[in-house]
Scaffold this motif. Sequence first.
Motif, PDB file in Angstrom:
ATOM      1  N   ASP A 221     -49.576 -39.927  70.598  1.00 51.48           N
ATOM      2  CA  ASP A 221     -51.020 -40.068  70.399  1.00 51.48           C
ATOM      3  C   ASP A 221     -51.318 -41.055  69.272  1.00 51.48           C
ATOM      4  OD1 ASP A 221     -51.578 -38.223  72.361  1.00 51.48           O
ATOM      5  OD2 ASP A 221     -51.967 -36.562  70.962  1.00 51.48           O
ATOM      6  N   THR A 222     -52.229 -41.973  69.516  1.00 58.72           N
ATOM      7  CA  THR A 222     -52.712 -42.875  68.475  1.00 58.72           C
ATOM      8  C   THR A 222     -54.045 -42.360  67.968  1.00 58.72           C
ATOM      9  OG1 THR A 222     -51.593 -44.810  69.399  1.00 58.72           O
ATOM     10  CG2 THR A 222     -53.471 -45.231  67.961  1.00 58.72           C
ATOM     11  N   VAL A 223     -54.133 -42.221  66.634  1.00 58.99           N
ATOM     12  CA  VAL A 223     -55.348 -41.731  65.984  1.00 58.99           C
ATOM     13  C   VAL A 223     -56.045 -42.915  65.332  1.00 58.99           C
ATOM     14  CG1 VAL A 223     -56.307 -40.122  64.306  1.00 58.99           C
ATOM     15  CG2 VAL A 223     -54.199 -39.522  65.540  1.00 58.99           C
ATOM     16  N   GLU A 224     -57.287 -43.173  65.730  1.00 54.59           N
ATOM     17  CA  GLU A 224     -58.084 -44.273  65.176  1.00 54.59           C
ATOM     18  C   GLU A 224     -59.331 -43.701  64.530  1.00 54.59           C
ATOM     19  OE1 GLU A 224     -57.557 -48.087  67.869  1.00 54.59           O
ATOM     20  OE2 GLU A 224     -58.143 -46.348  69.071  1.00 54.59           O
ATOM     21  N   ILE A 225     -59.462 -43.897  63.218  1.00 55.53           N
ATOM     22  CA  ILE A 225     -60.584 -43.368  62.450  1.00 55.53           C
ATOM     23  C   ILE A 225     -61.412 -44.543  61.952  1.00 55.53           C
ATOM     24  CG2 ILE A 225     -61.272 -41.994  60.460  1.00 55.53           C
ATOM     25  CD1 ILE A 225     -58.420 -40.714  60.640  1.00 55.53           C
ATOM     26  N   THR A 226     -62.691 -44.557  62.287  1.00 58.67           N
ATOM     27  CA  THR A 226     -63.578 -45.658  61.921  1.00 58.67           C
ATOM     28  C   THR A 226     -64.714 -45.155  61.050  1.00 58.67           C
ATOM     29  OG1 THR A 226     -63.084 -46.866  63.969  1.00 58.67           O
ATOM     30  CG2 THR A 226     -65.118 -47.462  62.797  1.00 58.67           C
ATOM     31  N   TYR A 227     -64.923 -45.830  59.934  1.00 63.63           N
ATOM     32  CA  TYR A 227     -66.130 -45.643  59.128  1.00 63.63           C
ATOM     33  C   TYR A 227     -66.845 -46.984  59.079  1.00 63.63           C
ATOM     34  CZ  TYR A 227     -65.405 -40.889  57.491  1.00 63.63           C
ATOM     35  OH  TYR A 227     -65.293 -39.526  57.440  1.00 63.63           O
ATOM     36  N   GLU A 228     -68.088 -47.005  59.566  1.00 61.57           N
ATOM     37  CA  GLU A 228     -68.844 -48.245  59.610  1.00 61.57           C
ATOM     38  C   GLU A 228     -69.000 -48.812  58.197  1.00 61.57           C
ATOM     39  OE1 GLU A 228     -69.581 -49.726  62.298  1.00 61.57           O
ATOM     40  OE2 GLU A 228     -69.093 -48.109  63.701  1.00 61.57           O
ATOM     41  N   GLY A 229     -68.787 -50.113  58.084  1.00 56.69           N
ATOM     42  CA  GLY A 229     -68.852 -50.767  56.785  1.00 56.69           C
ATOM     43  C   GLY A 229     -67.541 -50.758  56.044  1.00 56.69           C
ATOM     44  N   VAL A 230     -66.565 -50.004  56.547  1.00 62.35           N
ATOM     45  CA  VAL A 230     -65.234 -49.963  55.919  1.00 62.35           C
ATOM     46  C   VAL A 230     -64.202 -50.562  56.858  1.00 62.35           C
ATOM     47  CG1 VAL A 230     -63.465 -48.526  54.831  1.00 62.35           C
ATOM     48  CG2 VAL A 230     -65.885 -47.913  54.593  1.00 62.35           C
ATOM     49  N   GLY A 231     -64.007 -49.934  58.025  1.00 60.83           N
ATOM     50  CA  GLY A 231     -63.018 -50.445  58.973  1.00 60.83           C
ATOM     51  C   GLY A 231     -62.442 -49.324  59.805  1.00 60.83           C
ATOM     52  N   THR A 232     -61.252 -49.547  60.360  1.00 60.59           N
ATOM     53  CA  THR A 232     -60.578 -48.572  61.217  1.00 60.59           C
ATOM     54  C   THR A 232     -59.147 -48.367  60.737  1.00 60.59           C
ATOM     55  OG1 THR A 232     -61.917 -49.140  63.160  1.00 60.59           O
ATOM     56  CG2 THR A 232     -59.824 -48.025  63.560  1.00 60.59           C
ATOM     57  N   LEU A 233     -58.808 -47.128  60.485  1.00 61.35           N
ATOM     58  CA  LEU A 233     -57.429 -46.734  60.155  1.00 61.35           C
ATOM     59  C   LEU A 233     -56.758 -46.275  61.441  1.00 61.35           C
ATOM     60  CD1 LEU A 233     -55.159 -45.897  58.119  1.00 61.35           C
ATOM     61  CD2 LEU A 233     -56.331 -43.676  57.957  1.00 61.35           C
ATOM     62  N   ARG A 234     -55.592 -46.848  61.739  1.00 53.27           N
ATOM     63  CA  ARG A 234     -54.906 -46.551  62.999  1.00 53.27           C
ATOM     64  C   ARG A 234     -53.446 -46.170  62.727  1.00 53.27           C
ATOM     65  NH1 ARG A 234     -55.292 -51.112  64.751  1.00 53.27           N
ATOM     66  NH2 ARG A 234     -57.343 -50.861  65.737  1.00 53.27           N
ATOM     67  N   ASN A 235     -53.033 -45.038  63.285  1.00 58.62           N
ATOM     68  CA  ASN A 235     -51.645 -44.599  63.172  1.00 58.62           C
ATOM     69  C   ASN A 235     -51.266 -43.854  64.441  1.00 58.62           C
ATOM     70  OD1 ASN A 235     -52.955 -44.249  60.249  1.00 58.62           O
ATOM     71  ND2 ASN A 235     -50.821 -44.870  59.975  1.00 58.62           N
ATOM     72  N   THR A 236     -50.005 -43.942  64.829  1.00 61.69           N
ATOM     73  CA  THR A 236     -49.510 -43.272  66.015  1.00 61.69           C
ATOM     74  C   THR A 236     -48.524 -42.177  65.628  1.00 61.69           C
ATOM     75  OG1 THR A 236     -49.820 -45.236  67.387  1.00 61.69           O
ATOM     76  CG2 THR A 236     -48.286 -43.559  68.202  1.00 61.69           C
ATOM     77  N   VAL A 237     -48.698 -41.008  66.221  1.00 63.35           N
ATOM     78  CA  VAL A 237     -47.789 -39.886  65.970  1.00 63.35           C
ATOM     79  C   VAL A 237     -46.505 -40.119  66.755  1.00 63.35           C
ATOM     80  CG1 VAL A 237     -47.523 -37.381  66.112  1.00 63.35           C
ATOM     81  CG2 VAL A 237     -49.789 -38.377  65.693  1.00 63.35           C
ATOM     82  N   VAL A 238     -45.372 -39.895  66.083  1.00 65.53           N
ATOM     83  CA  VAL A 238     -44.070 -40.114  66.733  1.00 65.53           C
ATOM     84  C   VAL A 238     -43.186 -38.887  66.529  1.00 65.53           C
ATOM     85  CG1 VAL A 238     -44.203 -42.616  66.446  1.00 65.53           C
ATOM     86  CG2 VAL A 238     -43.074 -41.230  64.687  1.00 65.53           C
ATOM     87  N   GLU A 239     -42.148 -38.790  67.318  1.00 63.86           N
ATOM     88  CA  GLU A 239     -41.154 -37.745  67.112  1.00 63.86           C
ATOM     89  C   GLU A 239     -40.498 -37.907  65.754  1.00 63.86           C
ATOM     90  OE1 GLU A 239     -40.600 -35.256  68.979  1.00 63.86           O
ATOM     91  OE2 GLU A 239     -41.327 -35.776  70.997  1.00 63.86           O
ATOM     92  N   PRO A 240     -40.116 -36.815  65.089  1.00 63.24           N
ATOM     93  CA  PRO A 240     -39.484 -36.953  63.782  1.00 63.24           C
ATOM     94  C   PRO A 240     -38.169 -37.715  63.875  1.00 63.24           C
ATOM     95  CG  PRO A 240     -39.255 -34.706  64.614  1.00 63.24           C
ATOM     96  CD  PRO A 240     -40.201 -35.412  65.527  1.00 63.24           C
ATOM     97  N   THR A 241     -37.883 -38.514  62.848  1.00 62.51           N
ATOM     98  CA  THR A 241     -36.620 -39.231  62.800  1.00 62.51           C
ATOM     99  C   THR A 241     -35.542 -38.336  62.232  1.00 62.51           C
ATOM    100  OG1 THR A 241     -37.178 -40.073  60.600  1.00 62.51           O
ATOM    101  CG2 THR A 241     -37.756 -41.442  62.489  1.00 62.51           C
ATOM    102  N   GLU A 242     -34.325 -38.524  62.676  1.00 59.02           N
ATOM    103  CA  GLU A 242     -33.215 -37.707  62.196  1.00 59.02           C
ATOM    104  C   GLU A 242     -32.675 -38.242  60.882  1.00 59.02           C
ATOM    105  OE1 GLU A 242     -30.337 -37.513  65.298  1.00 59.02           O
ATOM    106  OE2 GLU A 242     -31.666 -36.457  66.691  1.00 59.02           O
TER     107      GLU A 242
END
Length: 242
Positions: A221-242
């Motif tokens: 899942d990619t999570v995109e958070i937008t606040y107008e006048g600031v921008g968009t923070l985008r990160n994708t959830v991944v399986e944990p690394t070993e």
Amino acid sequence: MRLARIDTASGPVTGRYENGVVHADDDTHEVGVDGELLPPCEPTALYCVGRNYAETLDQMEYERPEEPDFFIKPPASLLAHEAPIPYPEFTGELTYAGELAAVIDEHCHDIGEDEVADVVRGYTIMNDVDALDQQGRTARKAFDGSGPLGPWLETELDATATEIEMYTDVAGERRQEATTDLMLFGVAEIVSYLSNRFTLRPGDVIAFGSPANPGLVEPGDTVEITYEGVGTLRNTVVEPTE
């Protein structure tokens, strides 16, 4: 103006961000070519306010707080814009929260609400990642990777005087939508309140809470958070690394 930090071959560089390029004093650095964005500040702590939207109280069956209800994330929780969020092995219920965040510009303590605009460097976005099935706020919210922050710092926004629209999309689905005038405690009130209890330092982060948060996230899942006048923070959830 947008200020960003980029991780170059010669180390972290801070400068004005414009169209994918960080303009430093002595050079320019293209994001994705010369390095990737870093979190836009280096805090000693991230002060996070919870239960700050009425609809969140209704969703979680919380009582309305009489004063700002806060917790603290450590610097180890930070992730940059576009950095993957590892799904922790210790939880089966991972969720998100799209929050406006202020970055402190100077060493300060016990400031009045009318002084807040003078001590804030600018505003950015935080994803308050939460392992809902853990016991206690520290276990739920203060682990590595629980504080994606970015993508940059917007210095020309005065969130103490401006109503800001926000929305969060998860895997392309709209999950959150609100405006900051729905907060129970305003930006200036919260910064002043926390400064009465803590000495704030340059780079420290204060996040102002999130509207109701309907749903969990899964790897992919990619999570995109937008606040107008600031921008968009985008990160994708991944399986944990070993």
